[in-house]
Design a protein around this motif. Structure first.
Motif, PDB file in Angstrom:
ATOM      1  N   CYS A  60       0.467  -1.824   7.563  1.00 28.91           N
ATOM      2  CA  CYS A  60      -0.875  -1.300   7.787  1.00 28.91           C
ATOM      3  C   CYS A  60      -1.206  -1.396   9.264  1.00 28.91           C
ATOM      4  O   CYS A  60      -0.917  -2.405   9.906  1.00 28.91           O
ATOM      5  CB  CYS A  60      -1.886  -2.108   6.973  1.00 28.91           C
ATOM      6  SG  CYS A  60      -3.592  -1.586   7.194  1.00 28.91           S
ATOM      7  N   ASP A  88       4.933   6.069   0.502  1.00 25.87           N
ATOM      8  CA  ASP A  88       3.604   6.547   0.183  1.00 25.87           C
ATOM      9  C   ASP A  88       2.765   6.318   1.436  1.00 25.87           C
ATOM     10  O   ASP A  88       3.080   5.450   2.244  1.00 25.87           O
ATOM     11  CB  ASP A  88       2.999   5.734  -0.957  1.00 25.87           C
ATOM     12  CG  ASP A  88       3.923   5.615  -2.159  1.00 25.87           C
ATOM     13  OD1 ASP A  88       4.566   6.618  -2.511  1.00 25.87           O
ATOM     14  OD2 ASP A  88       4.008   4.525  -2.731  1.00 25.87           O
ATOM     15  N   TYR A  90      -1.515   6.233   2.964  1.00 27.09           N
ATOM     16  CA  TYR A  90      -2.935   6.242   2.676  1.00 27.09           C
ATOM     17  C   TYR A  90      -3.665   6.023   3.991  1.00 27.09           C
ATOM     18  O   TYR A  90      -3.374   5.080   4.717  1.00 27.09           O
ATOM     19  CB  TYR A  90      -3.254   5.125   1.691  1.00 27.09           C
ATOM     20  CG  TYR A  90      -4.701   4.975   1.301  1.00 27.09           C
ATOM     21  CD1 TYR A  90      -5.356   5.971   0.598  1.00 27.09           C
ATOM     22  CD2 TYR A  90      -5.393   3.817   1.606  1.00 27.09           C
ATOM     23  CE1 TYR A  90      -6.681   5.810   0.216  1.00 27.09           C
ATOM     24  CE2 TYR A  90      -6.715   3.659   1.221  1.00 27.09           C
ATOM     25  CZ  TYR A  90      -7.352   4.656   0.525  1.00 27.09           C
ATOM     26  OH  TYR A  90      -8.656   4.496   0.146  1.00 27.09           O
ATOM     27  N   ILE A  92      -7.610   5.803   5.487  1.00 26.15           N
ATOM     28  CA  ILE A  92      -9.013   5.741   5.087  1.00 26.15           C
ATOM     29  C   ILE A  92      -9.897   5.538   6.314  1.00 26.15           C
ATOM     30  O   ILE A  92      -9.594   4.731   7.186  1.00 26.15           O
ATOM     31  CB  ILE A  92      -9.261   4.647   4.024  1.00 26.15           C
ATOM     32  CG1 ILE A  92     -10.722   4.664   3.587  1.00 26.15           C
ATOM     33  CG2 ILE A  92      -8.820   3.287   4.526  1.00 26.15           C
ATOM     34  CD1 ILE A  92     -11.011   3.861   2.347  1.00 26.15           C
ATOM     35  N   PRO A  95     -13.785   2.255   5.501  1.00 25.69           N
ATOM     36  CA  PRO A  95     -13.727   1.733   4.133  1.00 25.69           C
ATOM     37  C   PRO A  95     -14.900   0.828   3.766  1.00 25.69           C
ATOM     38  O   PRO A  95     -15.211   0.670   2.581  1.00 25.69           O
ATOM     39  CB  PRO A  95     -12.412   0.954   4.101  1.00 25.69           C
ATOM     40  CG  PRO A  95     -12.151   0.599   5.514  1.00 25.69           C
ATOM     41  CD  PRO A  95     -12.715   1.725   6.339  1.00 25.69           C
ATOM     42  N   THR A 108     -10.519  10.071   2.999  1.00 23.18           N
ATOM     43  CA  THR A 108      -9.172   9.569   2.764  1.00 23.18           C
ATOM     44  C   THR A 108      -8.153  10.708   2.793  1.00 23.18           C
ATOM     45  O   THR A 108      -8.483  11.864   2.548  1.00 23.18           O
ATOM     46  CB  THR A 108      -9.050   8.855   1.397  1.00 23.18           C
ATOM     47  OG1 THR A 108      -9.365   9.782   0.362  1.00 23.18           O
ATOM     48  CG2 THR A 108      -9.972   7.654   1.315  1.00 23.18           C
ATOM     49  N   CYS A 110      -3.887  10.923   1.486  1.00 27.30           N
ATOM     50  CA  CYS A 110      -2.851  10.115   0.867  1.00 27.30           C
ATOM     51  C   CYS A 110      -1.680  10.973   0.418  1.00 27.30           C
ATOM     52  O   CYS A 110      -1.771  12.189   0.348  1.00 27.30           O
ATOM     53  CB  CYS A 110      -3.420   9.325  -0.306  1.00 27.30           C
ATOM     54  SG  CYS A 110      -4.202  10.344  -1.568  1.00 27.30           S
ATOM     55  N   PHE A 114       0.215   6.601  -3.852  1.00 30.30           N
ATOM     56  CA  PHE A 114      -1.173   6.319  -3.492  1.00 30.30           C
ATOM     57  C   PHE A 114      -2.076   7.470  -3.907  1.00 30.30           C
ATOM     58  O   PHE A 114      -3.290   7.316  -3.976  1.00 30.30           O
ATOM     59  CB  PHE A 114      -1.318   6.057  -1.990  1.00 30.30           C
ATOM     60  CG  PHE A 114      -0.731   4.755  -1.531  1.00 30.30           C
ATOM     61  CD1 PHE A 114      -0.724   3.630  -2.342  1.00 30.30           C
ATOM     62  CD2 PHE A 114      -0.190   4.633  -0.279  1.00 30.30           C
ATOM     63  CE1 PHE A 114      -0.193   2.420  -1.914  1.00 30.30           C
ATOM     64  CE2 PHE A 114       0.339   3.438   0.175  1.00 30.30           C
ATOM     65  CZ  PHE A 114       0.338   2.329  -0.648  1.00 30.30           C
ATOM     66  N   CYS A 115      -1.507   8.626  -4.171  1.00 32.10           N
ATOM     67  CA  CYS A 115      -2.283   9.788  -4.615  1.00 32.10           C
ATOM     68  C   CYS A 115      -2.030  10.129  -6.076  1.00 32.10           C
ATOM     69  O   CYS A 115      -2.411  11.203  -6.529  1.00 32.10           O
ATOM     70  CB  CYS A 115      -1.918  11.012  -3.777  1.00 32.10           C
ATOM     71  SG  CYS A 115      -2.881  11.176  -2.289  1.00 32.10           S
ATOM     72  N   PRO A 119      -5.103   7.255  -8.810  1.00 32.77           N
ATOM     73  CA  PRO A 119      -4.509   6.799  -7.553  1.00 32.77           C
ATOM     74  C   PRO A 119      -4.369   5.279  -7.495  1.00 32.77           C
ATOM     75  O   PRO A 119      -5.151   4.553  -8.085  1.00 32.77           O
ATOM     76  CB  PRO A 119      -5.486   7.301  -6.496  1.00 32.77           C
ATOM     77  CG  PRO A 119      -6.768   7.516  -7.207  1.00 32.77           C
ATOM     78  CD  PRO A 119      -6.422   7.842  -8.625  1.00 32.77           C
ATOM     79  N   TRP A 121      -4.823   3.018  -4.853  1.00 33.27           N
ATOM     80  CA  TRP A 121      -5.302   2.885  -3.486  1.00 33.27           C
ATOM     81  C   TRP A 121      -5.390   1.436  -3.079  1.00 33.27           C
ATOM     82  O   TRP A 121      -5.994   0.627  -3.773  1.00 33.27           O
ATOM     83  CB  TRP A 121      -6.659   3.531  -3.328  1.00 33.27           C
ATOM     84  CG  TRP A 121      -6.621   5.021  -3.348  1.00 33.27           C
ATOM     85  CD1 TRP A 121      -5.521   5.814  -3.287  1.00 33.27           C
ATOM     86  CD2 TRP A 121      -7.726   5.892  -3.441  1.00 33.27           C
ATOM     87  NE1 TRP A 121      -5.881   7.128  -3.327  1.00 33.27           N
ATOM     88  CE2 TRP A 121      -7.229   7.207  -3.419  1.00 33.27           C
ATOM     89  CE3 TRP A 121      -9.078   5.701  -3.530  1.00 33.27           C
ATOM     90  CZ2 TRP A 121      -8.053   8.318  -3.489  1.00 33.27           C
ATOM     91  CZ3 TRP A 121      -9.904   6.804  -3.593  1.00 33.27           C
ATOM     92  CH2 TRP A 121      -9.393   8.104  -3.572  1.00 33.27           C
ATOM     93  N   THR A 123      -6.792  -1.828  -1.283  1.00 34.68           N
ATOM     94  CA  THR A 123      -8.155  -2.243  -0.950  1.00 34.68           C
ATOM     95  C   THR A 123      -8.176  -3.445  -0.014  1.00 34.68           C
ATOM     96  O   THR A 123      -9.226  -3.791   0.509  1.00 34.68           O
ATOM     97  CB  THR A 123      -8.941  -2.598  -2.216  1.00 34.68           C
ATOM     98  OG1 THR A 123      -8.239  -3.603  -2.935  1.00 34.68           O
ATOM     99  CG2 THR A 123      -9.131  -1.381  -3.099  1.00 34.68           C
TER     100      THR A 123
END
Length: 129
Positions: A60, A88, A90, A92, A95, A108, A110, A114-115, A119, A121, A123
């Motif tokens: 991330c 995958d 994602y 955002i 958030p 978003t 994705c 993740f889609c 989904p 997703w 967090t």
């Protein structure tokens, strides 16, 4: 006595969304545009780009306090491979929902699991660098 109230219409807000994602260097780095179609600029925007495998986040990258001018966009480059065919991804915008926007449903982007439907997703953004 008449009390006047000001009414804020959606056209007076920011509207942030991801407008483009592309491979910016050929291997292991991608970029994306965050566009603002609203008449108000946005400051202090937090954005996260996450990649993963089989629906589990692996890397991330956080972009903090981003400013997106009114009727314009900013390009953000990642050091993670968002568009790899094996991962995958994602992305955002805001958030924590701190930016007042006319439309939150377009914050978003994705791909991969993740889609999926429904989904998967992420967090938890605590591991973002």
């Amino acid at each position: 006595n008449t009390v006047q109230r000001s009414v804020t219409t959606p056209s007076q807000f920011t509207d942030l969304f991801i407008s483009r994602i592309w491979d910016s260097c050929g291997d292991g780095c991608d970029a994306f545009d965050v566009r603002n179609s609203g008449p108000l600029g946005a400051t202090g925007v937090n954005i996260y780009a996450i990649n993963g495998y089989l629906g589990f986040p692996t890397t991330c990258q956080g972009f903090f306090d981003v400013a997106v001018p009114a009727f314009s966009f900013v390009t953000l480059g990642t050091f993670i491979d968002v568009l790899s065919g094996f991962n995958d991804y994602y992305i955002i915008i805001d958030p924590d929902n701190t930016i007042l926007e006319s439309n939150k449903t377009n914050n978003t982007a994705c791909g991969g699991l993740f889609c999926s439907s429904p989904p998967v997703w992420p967090t938890d953004f605590g591991s973002c660098f």
